[in-house]
Design a protein around this motif. Structure first.
Motif, PDB file in Angstrom:
ATOM      1  N   ILE A   1       0.840  -1.201   0.000  1.00 25.88           N
ATOM      2  CA  ILE A   1       0.000   0.000   0.000  1.00 25.88           C
ATOM      3  C   ILE A   1       0.874   1.249   0.000  1.00 25.88           C
ATOM      4  O   ILE A   1       1.606   1.515   0.961  1.00 25.88           O
ATOM      5  CB  ILE A   1      -0.932   0.023   1.222  1.00 25.88           C
ATOM      6  CG1 ILE A   1      -1.770  -1.261   1.284  1.00 25.88           C
ATOM      7  CG2 ILE A   1      -1.842   1.251   1.183  1.00 25.88           C
ATOM      8  CD1 ILE A   1      -2.610  -1.396   2.536  1.00 25.88           C
ATOM      9  N   LYS A   2       0.805   2.000  -1.082  1.00 26.87           N
ATOM     10  CA  LYS A   2       1.467   3.300  -1.106  1.00 26.87           C
ATOM     11  C   LYS A   2       0.655   4.244  -0.239  1.00 26.87           C
ATOM     12  O   LYS A   2      -0.526   4.486  -0.505  1.00 26.87           O
ATOM     13  CB  LYS A   2       1.558   3.825  -2.537  1.00 26.87           C
ATOM     14  CG  LYS A   2       2.355   5.112  -2.672  1.00 26.87           C
ATOM     15  CD  LYS A   2       2.459   5.553  -4.130  1.00 26.87           C
ATOM     16  CE  LYS A   2       3.246   6.846  -4.240  1.00 26.87           C
ATOM     17  NZ  LYS A   2       3.309   7.338  -5.647  1.00 26.87           N
ATOM     18  N   ALA A   3       1.288   4.790   0.822  1.00 29.99           N
ATOM     19  CA  ALA A   3       0.523   5.555   1.815  1.00 29.99           C
ATOM     20  C   ALA A   3       1.189   6.874   2.175  1.00 29.99           C
ATOM     21  O   ALA A   3       0.985   7.391   3.271  1.00 29.99           O
ATOM     22  CB  ALA A   3       0.332   4.699   3.073  1.00 29.99           C
ATOM     23  N   ASP A   4       1.980   7.429   1.257  1.00 35.92           N
ATOM     24  CA  ASP A   4       2.715   8.658   1.577  1.00 35.92           C
ATOM     25  C   ASP A   4       1.781   9.826   1.901  1.00 35.92           C
ATOM     26  O   ASP A   4       2.110  10.692   2.716  1.00 35.92           O
ATOM     27  CB  ASP A   4       3.651   9.037   0.428  1.00 35.92           C
ATOM     28  CG  ASP A   4       2.960   9.084  -0.919  1.00 35.92           C
ATOM     29  OD1 ASP A   4       2.723  10.184  -1.418  1.00 35.92           O
ATOM     30  OD2 ASP A   4       2.671   8.015  -1.478  1.00 35.92           O
ATOM     31  N   LYS A   5       0.590   9.855   1.296  1.00 37.84           N
ATOM     32  CA  LYS A   5      -0.334  10.967   1.545  1.00 37.84           C
ATOM     33  C   LYS A   5      -0.944  10.914   2.950  1.00 37.84           C
ATOM     34  O   LYS A   5      -1.557  11.882   3.391  1.00 37.84           O
ATOM     35  CB  LYS A   5      -1.428  10.990   0.485  1.00 37.84           C
ATOM     36  CG  LYS A   5      -0.896  11.370  -0.896  1.00 37.84           C
ATOM     37  CD  LYS A   5      -2.008  11.436  -1.926  1.00 37.84           C
ATOM     38  CE  LYS A   5      -1.451  11.784  -3.303  1.00 37.84           C
ATOM     39  NZ  LYS A   5      -2.521  11.829  -4.337  1.00 37.84           N
TER      40      LYS A   5
END
Length: 327
Positions: free
Chosen positions: A64-68
């Protein structure tokens, strides 16, 4: 541990770590249902993934890309207090057989990092394996060398310490770029496995040449500048050289201006350059005026415009920039 949090600027090593875990968890052959990816999902989808249960035919891996959720950006996702509480609870209760990799890739050079003061991060830190992947600097050879040796071993080639030093000097510290150079070096020596200094000099872009350009320009050794550029252009696109010079002289100009009122440490923080580099540049610029630096920067910008609009060829553009170097 079913929950991982990988963050930092060195995106290539993050990708390698994910691939390693993927193989470890799911093996070489796996059903597509066992592997899922999400790109900054909304709260509901994010929480559902964290609360998912394993499938009857094996473990499940979510990447899961969760940088935001963790970085301060214009497009930051801001869960309310209730949603934050639910995510914190979900982090602590990931089911056995479900593996979650959260990615927080930081744009190179932006110096951002997750806010460790926030509840959502503290909850994550209490139950996840957190690993930072910082971008290396060329002077951090002691950190880069072990990474290069591992990459070389994976490619079944060998690098002596002096060859590693030369490779970093020539190609910089970006691991993705260095890995690409290793691929080129492997092909160039096949079926041999030993990479020599001569091979690096023959195959790789000469960073020694390109990194010497700003000093030659500051010393007004324009004949040597053009000779070096001509050599570099045999292996590298002219826009790469132009981009390097533009960035170098922008940093030099900032350093010169800021050095009138700020300490090297303050300039380092403001410009993103290492303090050691700032100190060296302040010394180099002692007898160089701000107007001279600005003139070089404007000449480079003019030459770049002529190149991009097709008004001239590469060498003529660089000649135009540096034959007018004195202003």
């Amino acid at each position: 541990m079913p929950l991982y949090f990988f963050w930092g600027e060195e995106d290539y090593l993050i990708e390698k770590e994910v691939k390693t875990l993927k193989k470890k968890i799911l093996g070489d052959s796996f059903d597509a249902l066992n592997y899922r990816t999400l790109d900054n999902p909304d709260f509901t989808e994010f929480d559902e993934a964290l609360r998912s249960t394993p499938m009857f035919f094996g473990d499940v891996l979510y990447v899961i890309k969760a940088d935001k959720y963790f970085l301060e950006t214009k497009s930051k996702i801001k869960p309310d207090d209730a949603q934050n509480a639910m995510l914190c609870d979900s982090f602590k209760n990931v089911a056995q057989g479900v593996h979650i990799i959260l990615l927080c890739q930081v744009p190179r050079g932006e110096k951002k990092k997750p806010d460790s003061r926030k509840k959502i991060y503290k909850a994550l830190a209490s139950c996840a394996q957190i690993k930072e992947f910082p971008a290396y600097r060329a002077y951090e050879e002691y950190k880069i060398a072990p990474v290069l040796k591992t990459l070389a071993k994976e490619k079944d080639i060998t690098l002596a310490n002096d060859v590693i030093s030369l490779l970093i000097q020539y190609c910089g510290a970006n691991i993705r770029d260095l890995d690409m150079q290793l691929e080129k070096l492997k092909l160039s020596v096949y079926p041999k496995k030993q990479i020599t200094a001569d091979t690096v000099k023959d195959v790789c872009l000469s960073g020694e040449d390109i990194f010497s350009l700003p000093d030659l320009i500051l010393n007004k050794e324009y004949t040597s500048v053009l000779a070096q550029i001509s050599k570099i252009l045999q292996k590298s696109h002219y826009l790469e050289v132009m981009a390097f010079l533009q960035t170098s002289f922008l940093n030099l100009l900032k350093t010169k201006v800021f050095s009138k009122t700020l300490s090297p440490a303050e300039i380092s923080r403001k410009t993103g350059q290492h303090e050691f580099v700032v100190k060296k540049n302040i010394e180099k610029l002692r007898n160089i005026t701000t107007d001279e630096l600005l003139n070089i920067k404007l000449n480079l910008t003019d030459a770049e415009y002529m190149l991009k609009t097709g008004q001239t060829d590469a060498m003529s553009a660089f000649c135009r920039a540096f034959c007018r170097g004195d202003g």
